[in-house]
Structures are given as structure tokens and as C-alpha cells.
Write a protein that holds these residues in place. Structure first.
Motif, short mmCIF file in Angstrom:
data_model
loop_
_atom_site.label_atom_id
_atom_site.label_comp_id
_atom_site.label_asym_id
_atom_site.label_seq_id
_atom_site.Cartn_x
_atom_site.Cartn_y
_atom_site.Cartn_z
N MET A 9 1.08 -0.74 -0.18
CA MET A 9 -0.13 -0.30 -0.33
C MET A 9 0.86 1.47 0.26
SD MET A 9 -2.98 1.49 -0.23
CE MET A 9 -3.80 3.32 1.07
N ALA A 10 1.63 1.13 0.93
CA ALA A 10 2.78 2.18 0.92
C ALA A 10 3.26 2.66 -0.42
CB ALA A 10 3.56 2.00 1.89
N LEU A 11 3.86 1.63 -1.09
CA LEU A 11 4.59 2.08 -1.76
C LEU A 11 4.11 2.32 -3.44
CD1 LEU A 11 7.29 1.33 -4.17
CD2 LEU A 11 6.60 -0.79 -4.02
N GLN A 12 3.03 1.63 -3.92
CA GLN A 12 1.39 2.60 -3.61
C GLN A 12 1.57 4.19 -4.33
OE1 GLN A 12 -2.37 0.30 -4.40
NE2 GLN A 12 -2.85 1.19 -5.53
N LEU A 13 1.41 3.76 -2.69
CA LEU A 13 1.24 5.93 -2.17
C LEU A 13 2.14 6.27 -3.13
CD1 LEU A 13 -1.47 8.09 -1.23
CD2 LEU A 13 -0.07 7.19 1.09
N GLU A 14 3.16 5.85 -2.62
CA GLU A 14 4.42 6.54 -3.19
C GLU A 14 4.49 6.88 -4.39
OE1 GLU A 14 8.17 6.45 -1.27
OE2 GLU A 14 7.45 5.79 0.24
N GLU A 15 4.39 6.11 -4.87
CA GLU A 15 4.03 6.04 -6.31
C GLU A 15 2.67 6.73 -7.32
OE1 GLU A 15 6.63 5.13 -8.99
OE2 GLU A 15 7.01 4.22 -7.08
N GLU A 16 2.28 6.81 -6.66
CA GLU A 16 0.95 7.73 -7.45
C GLU A 16 0.80 9.34 -7.03
OE1 GLU A 16 -4.43 8.41 -6.15
OE2 GLU A 16 -2.98 7.36 -4.95
N PHE A 17 2.36 9.24 -5.37
CA PHE A 17 2.74 10.92 -5.35
C PHE A 17 3.48 11.40 -6.08
CE2 PHE A 17 5.70 13.27 -2.82
CZ PHE A 17 4.96 14.28 -2.31
N LYS A 18 4.43 10.36 -6.20
CA LYS A 18 4.98 11.41 -7.28
C LYS A 18 4.55 11.65 -8.94
CE LYS A 18 8.66 8.63 -5.38
NZ LYS A 18 9.96 7.18 -5.37
N GLU A 19 3.12 10.93 -9.34
CA GLU A 19 2.61 10.73 -10.28
C GLU A 19 2.01 12.45 -9.74
OE1 GLU A 19 -1.51 9.16 -12.41
OE2 GLU A 19 -0.17 8.14 -11.28
N TYR A 20 1.73 12.63 -8.93
CA TYR A 20 0.92 13.91 -9.09
C TYR A 20 1.70 14.80 -8.47
CZ TYR A 20 -3.58 11.47 -9.27
OH TYR A 20 -4.77 11.40 -10.25
N ALA A 21 2.95 15.14 -7.82
CA ALA A 21 3.95 16.14 -7.79
C ALA A 21 4.06 16.08 -9.26
CB ALA A 21 5.34 15.50 -7.27
N GLU A 22 4.29 15.59 -10.19
CA GLU A 22 4.55 16.10 -11.55
C GLU A 22 3.20 16.68 -12.40
OE1 GLU A 22 7.58 15.90 -13.65
OE2 GLU A 22 7.90 15.31 -11.52
N LYS A 23 2.27 16.15 -12.03
CA LYS A 23 0.99 16.97 -12.61
C LYS A 23 1.27 18.40 -11.70
CE LYS A 23 -1.95 12.96 -13.79
NZ LYS A 23 -2.15 11.87 -13.29
N ALA A 24 1.50 18.39 -10.60
CA ALA A 24 1.05 19.90 -9.89
C ALA A 24 2.16 20.54 -10.13
CB ALA A 24 1.40 19.62 -8.80
N LYS A 25 3.21 20.10 -11.64
CA LYS A 25 3.79 21.06 -11.93
C LYS A 25 3.42 22.22 -13.35
CE LYS A 25 8.10 19.49 -10.76
NZ LYS A 25 9.89 17.88 -11.60
#
Length: 92
Positions: free
Chosen positions: A1-17
């Protein structure tokens, strides 16, 4: 779960740009605080001085989410980016 959350977080950090230019400074500060809390943890620096208003606002935003654990901060960050993206779609 935590790894999936981290991957999604990285994806949305890129989208935030690529959030729209009309994203408010208040929303950007919320994202900044959640990002720092998720990646660094609680505030670990002194509050910037009066003559550094931008850095001071960023520090305050980070301080406002102090105490959230990494997963909470990541989940809230993702939700906020999604909310801002939906607002942009709704306004076009």
C-alpha cells in the motif's frame, strides 16, 4: 500500500507542475506544505525573517501541516491536486 501511495504521490507531484496559471497562491502554499511534510517530515528550520515574505509564507504553510505522518500528507497532496485539476476542467 505504501509503495503504491508513493508512486501515486510522485505522479501527482509531476502533475502539480502543470497546474493552470490561475491556481491561487493559497492553493500553491497548501501543496507546498503537504509536499514538504511528505518528503522531509516536520519543519526542521527556523522561520525566515520579516524581509523574506515568500520564504516565510512557505515555512508557515509547512508548519500548518506539522504532525501529519508521511502517508497522510501524501494522500492529502494527491487529493488537493485532483481537486485543482477538477476545478480547471469545470471552469473551461
Amino acid at each position: 500500500m505504501a509503495l503504491q501511495l508513493e508512486e501515486e504521490f510522485k505522479e501527482y507531484a509531476e502533475k502539480a507542475k502543470s497546474l493552470p496559471p490561475r491556481t491561487t497562491d493559497a492553493d500553491k502554499l497548501i501543496l507546498y506544505g503537504l509536499y514538504k511534510q511528505a518528503t522531509v517530515g516536520s519543519v526542521n528550520t527556523n522561520r525566515p525573517g520579516f524581509f523574506s515574505p515568500t520564504e516565510r509564507a512557505k515555512w508557515d504553510a509547512w508548519k500548518a501541516v506539522e504532525g501529519k505522518n508521511k502517508e497522510e500528507a501524501m494522500a492529502e497532496y494527491i487529493a488537493k491536486v485532483k481537486q485543482l485539476q477538477q476545478q480547471e476542467v469545470a471552469s473551461t
